[in-house]
Each structure stands twice: as C-alpha cells, then as structure tokens.
Write a protein that holds these residues in place. Structure first.
Motif, PDB file in Angstrom:
ATOM      1  N   SER A 119      34.528  40.757  30.562  1.00 12.52           N
ATOM      2  CA  SER A 119      34.144  42.099  30.147  1.00 12.52           C
ATOM      3  C   SER A 119      32.719  42.415  30.595  1.00 12.52           C
ATOM      4  CB  SER A 119      34.256  42.212  28.624  1.00 12.52           C
ATOM      5  OG  SER A 119      33.822  43.474  28.178  1.00 12.52           O
ATOM      6  N   ILE A 120      31.822  41.440  30.488  1.00 13.38           N
ATOM      7  CA  ILE A 120      30.439  41.666  30.911  1.00 13.38           C
ATOM      8  C   ILE A 120      30.373  41.904  32.416  1.00 13.38           C
ATOM      9  CG2 ILE A 120      28.139  40.639  31.074  1.00 13.38           C
ATOM     10  CD1 ILE A 120      28.772  39.103  28.487  1.00 13.38           C
ATOM     11  N   LEU A 121      31.138  41.139  33.192  1.00 13.73           N
ATOM     12  CA  LEU A 121      31.149  41.333  34.646  1.00 13.73           C
ATOM     13  C   LEU A 121      31.622  42.739  35.005  1.00 13.73           C
ATOM     14  CD1 LEU A 121      32.577  37.935  35.980  1.00 13.73           C
ATOM     15  CD2 LEU A 121      30.206  38.732  36.078  1.00 13.73           C
ATOM     16  N   VAL A 122      32.690  43.187  34.370  1.00  8.95           N
ATOM     17  CA  VAL A 122      33.205  44.529  34.646  1.00  8.95           C
ATOM     18  C   VAL A 122      32.190  45.582  34.209  1.00  8.95           C
ATOM     19  CG1 VAL A 122      35.013  46.201  34.071  1.00  8.95           C
ATOM     20  CG2 VAL A 122      35.624  43.810  34.511  1.00  8.95           C
ATOM     21  N   TYR A 123      31.590  45.394  33.054  1.00  6.50           N
ATOM     22  CA  TYR A 123      30.600  46.351  32.535  1.00  6.50           C
ATOM     23  C   TYR A 123      29.446  46.520  33.516  1.00  6.50           C
ATOM     24  CZ  TYR A 123      27.092  48.378  29.408  1.00  6.50           C
ATOM     25  OH  TYR A 123      26.137  49.198  28.843  1.00  6.50           O
ATOM     26  N   LEU A 124      28.912  45.405  34.005  1.00  5.99           N
ATOM     27  CA  LEU A 124      27.777  45.484  34.933  1.00  5.99           C
ATOM     28  C   LEU A 124      28.206  46.030  36.295  1.00  5.99           C
ATOM     29  CD1 LEU A 124      26.003  42.115  34.056  1.00  5.99           C
ATOM     30  CD2 LEU A 124      25.257  44.431  33.437  1.00  5.99           C
ATOM     31  N   ALA A 125      29.385  45.646  36.754  1.00  9.03           N
ATOM     32  CA  ALA A 125      29.880  46.137  38.050  1.00  9.03           C
ATOM     33  C   ALA A 125      30.054  47.645  38.023  1.00  9.03           C
ATOM     34  CB  ALA A 125      31.197  45.450  38.395  1.00  9.03           C
ATOM     35  N   TYR A 198      37.182  35.639  50.894  1.00  9.81           N
ATOM     36  CA  TYR A 198      36.818  35.555  49.486  1.00  9.81           C
ATOM     37  C   TYR A 198      38.082  35.626  48.643  1.00  9.81           C
ATOM     38  CZ  TYR A 198      32.088  36.398  51.211  1.00  9.81           C
ATOM     39  OH  TYR A 198      30.887  36.297  51.880  1.00  9.81           O
ATOM     40  N   ILE A 199      37.925  35.488  47.355  1.00 12.09           N
ATOM     41  CA  ILE A 199      39.091  35.387  46.487  1.00 12.09           C
ATOM     42  C   ILE A 199      40.006  36.599  46.577  1.00 12.09           C
ATOM     43  CG2 ILE A 199      39.828  35.329  44.060  1.00 12.09           C
ATOM     44  CD1 ILE A 199      38.879  32.628  45.015  1.00 12.09           C
ATOM     45  N   ALA A 200      39.435  37.796  46.547  1.00 13.63           N
ATOM     46  CA  ALA A 200      40.252  39.007  46.513  1.00 13.63           C
ATOM     47  C   ALA A 200      40.384  39.679  47.872  1.00 13.63           C
ATOM     48  CB  ALA A 200      39.689  39.992  45.487  1.00 13.63           C
ATOM     49  N   GLY A 201      39.957  39.013  48.921  1.00 15.33           N
ATOM     50  CA  GLY A 201      40.064  39.599  50.253  1.00 15.33           C
ATOM     51  C   GLY A 201      38.831  39.343  51.086  1.00 15.33           C
ATOM     52  N   ASP A 202      38.365  40.374  51.788  1.00 14.30           N
ATOM     53  CA  ASP A 202      37.231  40.202  52.694  1.00 14.30           C
ATOM     54  C   ASP A 202      35.893  40.556  52.053  1.00 14.30           C
ATOM     55  OD1 ASP A 202      37.653  42.909  52.469  1.00 14.30           O
ATOM     56  OD2 ASP A 202      37.709  43.311  54.623  1.00 14.30           O
ATOM     57  N   GLU A 203      35.906  40.980  50.772  1.00 16.86           N
ATOM     58  CA  GLU A 203      34.674  41.343  50.075  1.00 16.86           C
ATOM     59  C   GLU A 203      34.356  40.341  48.975  1.00 16.86           C
ATOM     60  OE1 GLU A 203      34.096  45.442  48.775  1.00 16.86           O
ATOM     61  OE2 GLU A 203      35.806  46.041  50.025  1.00 16.86           O
ATOM     62  N   TYR A 204      33.082  40.063  48.824  1.00 23.80           N
ATOM     63  CA  TYR A 204      32.573  39.247  47.726  1.00 23.80           C
ATOM     64  C   TYR A 204      32.538  40.115  46.473  1.00 23.80           C
ATOM     65  CZ  TYR A 204      29.007  36.497  45.139  1.00 23.80           C
ATOM     66  OH  TYR A 204      28.297  35.768  44.214  1.00 23.80           O
ATOM     67  N   THR A 205      33.209  39.680  45.413  1.00 22.16           N
ATOM     68  CA  THR A 205      33.363  40.511  44.220  1.00 22.16           C
ATOM     69  C   THR A 205      33.118  39.710  42.942  1.00 22.16           C
ATOM     70  OG1 THR A 205      35.711  40.019  43.879  1.00 22.16           O
ATOM     71  CG2 THR A 205      35.188  41.806  45.436  1.00 22.16           C
ATOM     72  N   ILE A 206      33.263  40.406  41.819  1.00 23.43           N
ATOM     73  CA  ILE A 206      33.149  39.741  40.529  1.00 23.43           C
ATOM     74  C   ILE A 206      34.244  38.689  40.333  1.00 23.43           C
ATOM     75  CG2 ILE A 206      31.877  41.562  39.346  1.00 23.43           C
ATOM     76  CD1 ILE A 206      34.531  42.566  38.194  1.00 23.43           C
ATOM     77  N   ALA A 207      35.327  38.771  41.098  1.00 24.35           N
ATOM     78  CA  ALA A 207      36.350  37.724  41.019  1.00 24.35           C
ATOM     79  C   ALA A 207      35.790  36.394  41.509  1.00 24.35           C
ATOM     80  CB  ALA A 207      37.584  38.119  41.831  1.00 24.35           C
ATOM     81  N   ASP A 208      35.017  36.420  42.585  1.00 24.24           N
ATOM     82  CA  ASP A 208      34.375  35.197  43.079  1.00 24.24           C
ATOM     83  C   ASP A 208      33.381  34.661  42.056  1.00 24.24           C
ATOM     84  OD1 ASP A 208      35.263  35.057  46.083  1.00 24.24           O
ATOM     85  OD2 ASP A 208      34.683  37.135  45.742  1.00 24.24           O
TER      86      ASP A 208
END
Length: 284
Positions: A119-125, A198-208
């Motif tokens: 939740s914190i990752l999504v909030y900040l993103a 990266y985990i969700a494709g070609d972009e570095y994201t909160i999933a990584d």
C-alpha cells in the motif's frame, strides 16, 4: 516429527511456546504501552526496520530522491520488533496491525496514515507519478506482480524462513513443504525474467522494489543462509535481475536504512538526510 500432536478441541494460548519471537507473540491486537513516536522535519515519517518489507519502502524513497524529487525527503525511525516497539500506542495509531513498515504523511497538517508495504509503494507511486506505468496493460502487469509478492512472500518468510531459521526445533515436514513452495516461486520468477528485463516488463517499477528485498536477497545468499540448501544457482534469470538491481545507488542506500544487525558500517538506524550515508559502506 518425533512426537505426534493431536490438536485440542479448543486452542488456548500459552506463553513462551518457543521460537525467536515467542516473548512478544500474543493472539491479541492493540497497543501494550503508551509510547509516542518521534517526528522529524520532513513531510514523510517512516517507522520501520530493515527487513525485506521495510527495505521495499526505503528503496522507493531513495529512488524518488535519486530522480531529484526533493519533496520525497523523509525521516526514518527504527522500530525494533524484537523489543516490541510495534506495540507502542503511537505506532498502533498508524498501523493497528502492529507490523512494519508504517508511514505518516504529515500532508501540511492533514495527516495521512499508510500501512502495509504494498500500500505504501502504491501511495508513493501515485503521489509522485513514478515507477507505476500509466499504460493500462503495463500498469496491470505491475499490479499483478506487486500483489503476487504480497501473497507469496509469507510462504517464504513466515513459512520457510520460520521453520528453517527461527523455529526452536527443525522439523522435516514443514521445512520440506515450504522449501518446495519457495523453489516453485523462484521458478515462477525465473520464467518471467527469461523474457523480461524487469519483473513487469521493460520498465523498472514498484513490482521490482517489492520483490527484490525478498527474492533478490535470497538468490544472492542474504536471506536465512539458505542459498545452498535451496540451490538458488539454478535460477539464473533471477540472479541476472538481482545483479542488475544492486548496481542501482538507491537500492544500495535503501537496504541499509533502519538496518540494525550485521556489519556496523552497513547499519543506519535512523535516516534524516543524504548526509547520513557518508559513513556507511554501500555495497551488497
């Protein structure tokens, strides 16, 4: 197991039932003492510990700062879960579940409390518009893998980690059960990373950011001293991905914030500015 256990008709709590955290574990929620939390000068106040769930959030903050977003400055205070800091009234006021990390956004006087690392990752993103794609397909993939981690890691941590590293005795059945599941999860990641940078494709994201502190640490031999036991060398794509992430300065900074064990030059109990890293050895 040597002794057969027959569950009673009604379970009852008994103190000191073994394990590393037996002295603080109880079947009830809520605060156990009046204890105010400290606050620093920044908008964001993080109360955490440098465990994998805590590291997710400090990596996120450091990545935002690495982009030059000064509004993401934060104060990070150590919550010693072994001493029961998470049951103080101030912490429970932010997170009634008494788990780290917990975030207070002072938000110009209108305080916002955020708990659960995902939740914190999504909030900040969403607040800063970073590390969460706007494209609906990529966004869905990012959420898929973020919530995969939130649902899967308890089998790695509370399951495998507990019985392999923390339980008062070693029992074959639970260790085998959760070792099998942990290896299955590593295989899921390895197959995903075979065709994705990266985990969700070609972009570095909160999933990584969410997955790395658990599974990246595991394949790099930094979790439960279990690398040989789990034959982590088999997961070459996960290792490739982890090696790429540990080149990121923000990842190296984020992993030492609120760290209170290991080499002293890799511990940063509190973080209030970038100057706090000057005496820290930033290496993995």
């Amino acid at each position: 197991m040597s002794d057969k256990y027959t569950p009673p008709k009604v379970w009852t709590f008994s103190e000191g039932n073994g394990g590393e955290f037996a002295n603080i574990n109880r079947p009830t929620a809520g605060s156990r003492e009046e204890k105010k939390l400290p606050q620093g000068e920044h908008q964001f106040q993080l109360y955490s510990l440098g465990t994998p769930n805590g590291v997710k959030v400090t990596i996120m903050f450091e990545e935002l700062l690495e982009l030059g977003i000064k509004e993401a400055e934060y104060d990070a205070y150590l919550i010693n879960i072994g001493e029961g800091d998470q049951f103080g009234s101030g912490f429970v006021d932010i997170n009634p579940n008494s788990k780290i990390p917990a975030l207070l956004d002072k938000n110009h006087g209108e305080e916002i409390r955020v708990f659960e690392s995902g939740s914190i990752l999504v909030y900040l993103a969403e607040k800063f518009g970073k590390f969460l794609p706007k494209d609906p397909i990529k966004r869905a993939q990012t959420f898929n893998w973020l919530f995969w981690q939130m649902g899967s890691a308890p089998y790695l941590g509370g399951g495998f980690g507990h019985f392999y590293a923390y339980a008062p005795e070693k029992f074959e059945y639970p260790i085998d059960r959760f070792a099998m599941e942990t290896k299955r999860q590593l295989d899921v990641l390895d197959k995903q990373l075979a065709s994705n940078k990266y985990i969700a494709g070609d972009e570095y994201t909160i999933a990584d950011m969410a997955i790395f502190p658990w599974y990246g640490a595991l394949v790099k031999g930094k979790l439960y001293d279990a690398a040989e036991f789990l034959s982590v060398h088999e997961y070459k794509n996960v290792i490739r991905w982890a090696d790429e992430l540990i080149k990121r300065p923000a990842v190296l900074r984020g992993r030492v914030v609120n760290r209170a064990w290991g080499d002293e030059d890799q511990q940063l109990h509190e973080r209030h500015s970038s100057a706090d890293f000057e005496k820290i050895k930033l290496e993995y």
